[in-house]
Design an enzyme around this catalytic site. Structure first.
Site, PDB file in Angstrom:
ATOM      1  N   ASP A 119       0.848  -1.189   0.000  1.00 53.07           N
ATOM      2  CA  ASP A 119       0.000   0.000   0.000  1.00 53.07           C
ATOM      3  C   ASP A 119       0.883   1.238   0.000  1.00 53.07           C
ATOM      4  O   ASP A 119       1.765   1.369   0.854  1.00 53.07           O
ATOM      5  CB  ASP A 119      -0.876  -0.021   1.261  1.00 53.07           C
ATOM      6  CG  ASP A 119      -2.000   0.991   1.190  1.00 53.07           C
ATOM      7  OD1 ASP A 119      -2.386   1.398   0.081  1.00 53.07           O
ATOM      8  OD2 ASP A 119      -2.488   1.385   2.261  1.00 53.07           O
ATOM      9  N   HIS A 126      -3.707  13.995   0.701  1.00 52.10           N
ATOM     10  CA  HIS A 126      -3.969  13.064   1.805  1.00 52.10           C
ATOM     11  C   HIS A 126      -2.828  13.090   2.829  1.00 52.10           C
ATOM     12  O   HIS A 126      -3.063  13.196   4.036  1.00 52.10           O
ATOM     13  CB  HIS A 126      -4.167  11.649   1.257  1.00 52.10           C
ATOM     14  CG  HIS A 126      -4.219  10.592   2.320  1.00 52.10           C
ATOM     15  ND1 HIS A 126      -5.281  10.459   3.195  1.00 52.10           N
ATOM     16  CD2 HIS A 126      -3.326   9.620   2.665  1.00 52.10           C
ATOM     17  CE1 HIS A 126      -5.050   9.447   4.022  1.00 52.10           C
ATOM     18  NE2 HIS A 126      -3.871   8.924   3.726  1.00 52.10           N
ATOM     19  N   GLU A 192     -10.388   3.887   3.272  1.00 50.28           N
ATOM     20  CA  GLU A 192      -9.488   4.659   2.423  1.00 50.28           C
ATOM     21  C   GLU A 192      -9.836   4.304   0.986  1.00 50.28           C
ATOM     22  O   GLU A 192      -9.741   3.143   0.579  1.00 50.28           O
ATOM     23  CB  GLU A 192      -8.015   4.364   2.731  1.00 50.28           C
ATOM     24  CG  GLU A 192      -7.628   4.815   4.142  1.00 50.28           C
ATOM     25  CD  GLU A 192      -6.128   4.934   4.373  1.00 50.28           C
ATOM     26  OE1 GLU A 192      -5.361   4.184   3.740  1.00 50.28           O
ATOM     27  OE2 GLU A 192      -5.733   5.790   5.186  1.00 50.28           O
ATOM     28  N   GLU A 194      -9.063   3.937  -2.595  1.00 49.01           N
ATOM     29  CA  GLU A 194      -7.800   3.784  -3.318  1.00 49.01           C
ATOM     30  C   GLU A 194      -8.027   3.098  -4.666  1.00 49.01           C
ATOM     31  O   GLU A 194      -9.080   2.527  -4.921  1.00 49.01           O
ATOM     32  CB  GLU A 194      -6.814   2.942  -2.495  1.00 49.01           C
ATOM     33  CG  GLU A 194      -6.595   3.478  -1.083  1.00 49.01           C
ATOM     34  CD  GLU A 194      -5.348   2.906  -0.408  1.00 49.01           C
ATOM     35  OE1 GLU A 194      -4.487   2.349  -1.107  1.00 49.01           O
ATOM     36  OE2 GLU A 194      -5.271   3.021   0.830  1.00 49.01           O
ATOM     37  N   ASP A 226      -9.169   0.339   1.603  1.00 46.61           N
ATOM     38  CA  ASP A 226      -8.211  -0.040   2.651  1.00 46.61           C
ATOM     39  C   ASP A 226      -8.818   0.332   4.004  1.00 46.61           C
ATOM     40  O   ASP A 226      -8.473   1.344   4.606  1.00 46.61           O
ATOM     41  CB  ASP A 226      -6.903   0.711   2.380  1.00 46.61           C
ATOM     42  CG  ASP A 226      -5.876   0.481   3.457  1.00 46.61           C
ATOM     43  OD1 ASP A 226      -5.861  -0.607   4.047  1.00 46.61           O
ATOM     44  OD2 ASP A 226      -5.056   1.405   3.702  1.00 46.61           O
ATOM     45  N   ARG A 230      -8.464   3.842  12.939  1.00 44.47           N
ATOM     46  CA  ARG A 230      -7.554   4.953  13.274  1.00 44.47           C
ATOM     47  C   ARG A 230      -7.071   4.899  14.710  1.00 44.47           C
ATOM     48  O   ARG A 230      -5.966   5.368  15.017  1.00 44.47           O
ATOM     49  CB  ARG A 230      -8.245   6.286  13.015  1.00 44.47           C
ATOM     50  CG  ARG A 230      -8.706   6.488  11.602  1.00 44.47           C
ATOM     51  CD  ARG A 230      -7.576   6.368  10.600  1.00 44.47           C
ATOM     52  NE  ARG A 230      -8.060   6.569   9.236  1.00 44.47           N
ATOM     53  CZ  ARG A 230      -7.309   6.392   8.160  1.00 44.47           C
ATOM     54  NH1 ARG A 230      -6.046   5.979   8.277  1.00 44.47           N
ATOM     55  NH2 ARG A 230      -7.796   6.589   6.948  1.00 44.47           N
ATOM     56  N   GLN A 233      -4.443   2.144  14.850  1.00 44.21           N
ATOM     57  CA  GLN A 233      -3.290   2.596  14.070  1.00 44.21           C
ATOM     58  C   GLN A 233      -2.456   3.648  14.809  1.00 44.21           C
ATOM     59  O   GLN A 233      -1.227   3.570  14.843  1.00 44.21           O
ATOM     60  CB  GLN A 233      -3.796   3.171  12.740  1.00 44.21           C
ATOM     61  CG  GLN A 233      -2.707   3.662  11.788  1.00 44.21           C
ATOM     62  CD  GLN A 233      -3.299   4.292  10.519  1.00 44.21           C
ATOM     63  OE1 GLN A 233      -4.510   4.269  10.307  1.00 44.21           O
ATOM     64  NE2 GLN A 233      -2.435   4.858   9.682  1.00 44.21           N
ATOM     65  N   LYS A 246      -4.823  -1.974   9.964  1.00 48.00           N
ATOM     66  CA  LYS A 246      -5.144  -2.174   8.546  1.00 48.00           C
ATOM     67  C   LYS A 246      -5.408  -3.634   8.193  1.00 48.00           C
ATOM     68  O   LYS A 246      -6.100  -3.915   7.211  1.00 48.00           O
ATOM     69  CB  LYS A 246      -3.941  -1.723   7.693  1.00 48.00           C
ATOM     70  CG  LYS A 246      -3.503  -0.291   7.905  1.00 48.00           C
ATOM     71  CD  LYS A 246      -4.375   0.678   7.135  1.00 48.00           C
ATOM     72  CE  LYS A 246      -3.711   2.048   7.066  1.00 48.00           C
ATOM     73  NZ  LYS A 246      -4.430   2.925   6.131  1.00 48.00           N
ATOM     74  N   THR A 250      -9.181  -5.741   3.587  1.00 47.95           N
ATOM     75  CA  THR A 250      -8.986  -4.829   2.459  1.00 47.95           C
ATOM     76  C   THR A 250      -9.903  -5.336   1.357  1.00 47.95           C
ATOM     77  O   THR A 250      -9.804  -6.492   0.957  1.00 47.95           O
ATOM     78  CB  THR A 250      -7.525  -4.865   1.972  1.00 47.95           C
ATOM     79  OG1 THR A 250      -6.654  -4.561   3.071  1.00 47.95           O
ATOM     80  CG2 THR A 250      -7.297  -3.872   0.847  1.00 47.95           C
ATOM     81  N   GLU A 351     -10.020  12.454   7.184  1.00 51.25           N
ATOM     82  CA  GLU A 351      -9.864  13.781   6.589  1.00 51.25           C
ATOM     83  C   GLU A 351     -11.194  14.512   6.468  1.00 51.25           C
ATOM     84  O   GLU A 351     -11.277  15.718   6.726  1.00 51.25           O
ATOM     85  CB  GLU A 351      -9.254  13.657   5.189  1.00 51.25           C
ATOM     86  CG  GLU A 351      -7.808  13.210   5.153  1.00 51.25           C
ATOM     87  CD  GLU A 351      -7.402  12.902   3.721  1.00 51.25           C
ATOM     88  OE1 GLU A 351      -6.997  13.843   3.012  1.00 51.25           O
ATOM     89  OE2 GLU A 351      -7.503  11.733   3.309  1.00 51.25           O
TER      90      GLU A 351
END
Lengths: 404, 404
Positions: A119, A126, A192, A194, A226, A230, A233, A246, A250, A351
């Site tokens: 990844d 970002h 996420e 992606e 993904d 948080r 993480q 993570k 996925t 975000e």
């Protein structure tokens, strides 16, 4: 695009400009096999290739895409050319039509065996936002960010196909202001948005893959979510990077769009300053004008533009192998969260809600910071195709189940 | 141990206390198959099982260990019990002896298909030393270190069997005091002496594997050299962890020692303070008294003691799955560099030479900071076995080739 003998509406998802590959089964025949999505149909590629006597029949009469991926660029181009011919030349209709299934009725599977999964972290917007949120006392971009596409290995064994439910992960998090962690279900579960790339042609250990060899090695493109916890993480990731935050899941979209379908979507990437080292410079543009959309429970919450990614997939591939790491058929690598400069272009809730401090008010009136049990996230994308056509990447979806 | 009809010297490597599994081929028969090392011999396990009519013959008549790994603990125990019977009961000699090959003459291969590869960081001495060397201005251990076994995913595709040459990696490094990186061969190429574990029995996504289920899931143990480029690593690893500094090669010993061989080597791990969260507490000791030795060009440079590892492999497994990440047959995880409290017990040259500032003077008079082209590193280990016997883990070796 040329006309087809098939009933393809001009605005159909998966018209002749796309022709993506996936793996499907049906109630009548539970064996998995390669399918090509076209309009409301799925073509059983192996059966069709045998019916036509195509030279590549052995590579596509298979339970998944692995053999086709390994067959290499000339075969990939040959299959795509044949598909276009089959669907446009009425002479093929009698042999092809019997191998079409109703796309709404088939079951879709993980399209190939995932070898390694890497990844990246290649959206400047970002990285800038996350740096400000996670490390407010520091420069948002680390000193290496504009010199190399930062990446890390993820867990290949938990890559799942779109539609697979995601159990809320459990683990350690440290509440704000506390010294010691607490244990429990993640309270800051995120996505996420992606774009993923899959390697077909392998490379030997000890050799580099140049930027300009990108299209010889990479078969195609798909969407990837993904899923990210948080709180797990933030507590675990220093000094060795994300791990349990993570690795629980996925999700990938079931239809792999071949690179050849994206010729009209190729654009120049943003200017790079400082100029990257020579091994990261290519002679052809590999920016891709993919237009993502993120939906939460049916409400569109973001429209991330892939064209603005700082590092291209071609540069990522060259970087990933510059140390001599080999490539295997089925290696997956992902772009990193796609975020644009505007608030409504951000590719994750971290975000979009600025670390949970600014809840998002959805079109249906509900509010969200991070994901709640039962929430469903869908990421879709399209790209410009030839002659005004639209290339469709389909969608990747997933629903959150409560922690166990 | 009971007597054998085989000519096993009392101090032989791989006596009846070990009986490790690997994959071999011979000049006469290049097909890979499962072997069991015993003294100077390799037993063709599949052929022997068929000759004897063993109930597990199907699981071991295979090109590698994958099917045996997937067969689960009862089969693993049954195969080991049968091996002991075959080599000690003279009634088996006629059927077993024809399937022995000369161990010195066989070719050894990667013993199983590596699914995911996770590398931990579980020696307090190592983490402390690395913290002081890499981040001298900070506390050597990050705040999370004693709360969870820190780990990250590595590249499964570049896990290679002992004896495979390692090409010096190339990439970006930032010279001291500079702002911008330079490109070239790694100048700080290192090893990490580690112990690897391989998962046999898988677990479903969304479910945790408890600490006490360790021996139901993990098949066995081997040695692992996590080759590391310190200059690439130092420049790239913030914020997402090691990537190219590690992904060019990871070497493993060819003989997998089953957990059952290590019963006599089980010891209490060091006291843990603070007490870990409940999911990391087990009811049985899983410290392992493995005694490693590291040789550079024939000179012993270190004797890392595995018994002092802060986190056990059982705790690592529970942590790796606490978020619901599934296990697959063939998943590998490694301990992290094994370092003891004394200087001559450090498991990498970064520590042994304190970041390259204190060159090591070898017994043959040469000096080293990091690895030079042509250098060969060998890591060996033994452990106490039953009744005063010694269990052998064999060795993992590799030689550095110049950068390309």
């Amino acid at each position: 695009m040329p006309d087809s003998w098939l009933d393809l509406a001009p605005d159909t998802e998966f018209g002749l400009a796309t022709l993506p590959y996936g793996v499907f089964s049906t109630d009548a025949d539970p064996a998995t096999r390669i399918g090509v999505a076209v309009g409301a149909h799925v073509l059983d590629l192996g059966a069709a290739a045998r019916a036509v006597g195509a030279p590549f029949a052995d590579a596509v009469a298979a339970p998944n895409l692995d053999t086709l991926l390994a067959a290499g660029r000339p075969v990939w181009d040959g299959v795509r050319a044949a598909l276009t011919a089959w669907f446009t030349d009425p002479a093929f209709e009698d042999r092809i039509r019997p191998h079409l299934a109703d796309r709404a009725s088939v079951r879709l599977h993980l399209p190939f065996t995932v070898a390694d999964y890497v990844d990246f972290y290649s959206s400047e917007h970002h990285a800038h936002n996350v740096g400000r949120i996670f490390r407010p006392e520091q420069e948002p971009l680390t000193p290496n960010w504009k010199h190399l596409p930062i990446g890390y290995h993820g867990r290949a064994g938990t890559v799942v196909v779109s539609g697979t439910d995601v159990v809320r992960p459990t683990g350690q998090r440290r509440p704000p202001g506390e010294q010691a962690p607490v244990f429990g279900p993640s309270t800051r579960l995120d996505i996420e948005a992606e774009v993923g790339f899959v390697v077909g042609t392998p490379s030997p250990m000890g050799e580099r893959v140049p930027v300009d060899s990108f299209a010889d090695h990479v078969f195609g493109v798909f969407l990837l979510n993904d899923w990210s916890s948080r709180d797990l993480q933030a507590w675990e990731y220093v000094p060795l990077g994300p791990f349990l935050g993570k690795s629980f899941a996925t999700s990938v979209s079931p239809w792999v769009v071949p690179l050849a379908a994206l010729e009209a979507a190729r654009v120049e990437q943003p200017a790079q300053d400082p100029e990257p080292l020579p091994y990261l410079r290519g002679s052809e543009p590999w920016g891709l004008d993919l237009r993502l959309e993120v939906y939460l429970n049916g409400n569109r919450v973001s429209r991330p533009p892939f064209a603005g990614m700082y590092w291209t997939a071609a540069q990522q591939l060259a970087h990933m192998t510059v140390n001599g790491a080999s490539l295997r058929t089925g290696d997956v690598y992902a772009s990193g969260t796609v975020s644009g400069p505007d608030k409504e272009q951000r590719g994750c809730f971290l975000e979009l809600t600025w670390g949970g401090r600014e809840p998002l008010v959805l079109a249906d009136g509900t509010e969200r910071t991070f994901l709640e049990d039962g929430d469903e996230v869908v990421i879709r994308a399209t790209a410009p195709g030839p002659d005004g056509a639209t290339v469709h990447l389909g969608e990747v979806s997933g629903r959150i189940l409560p922690a166990r």
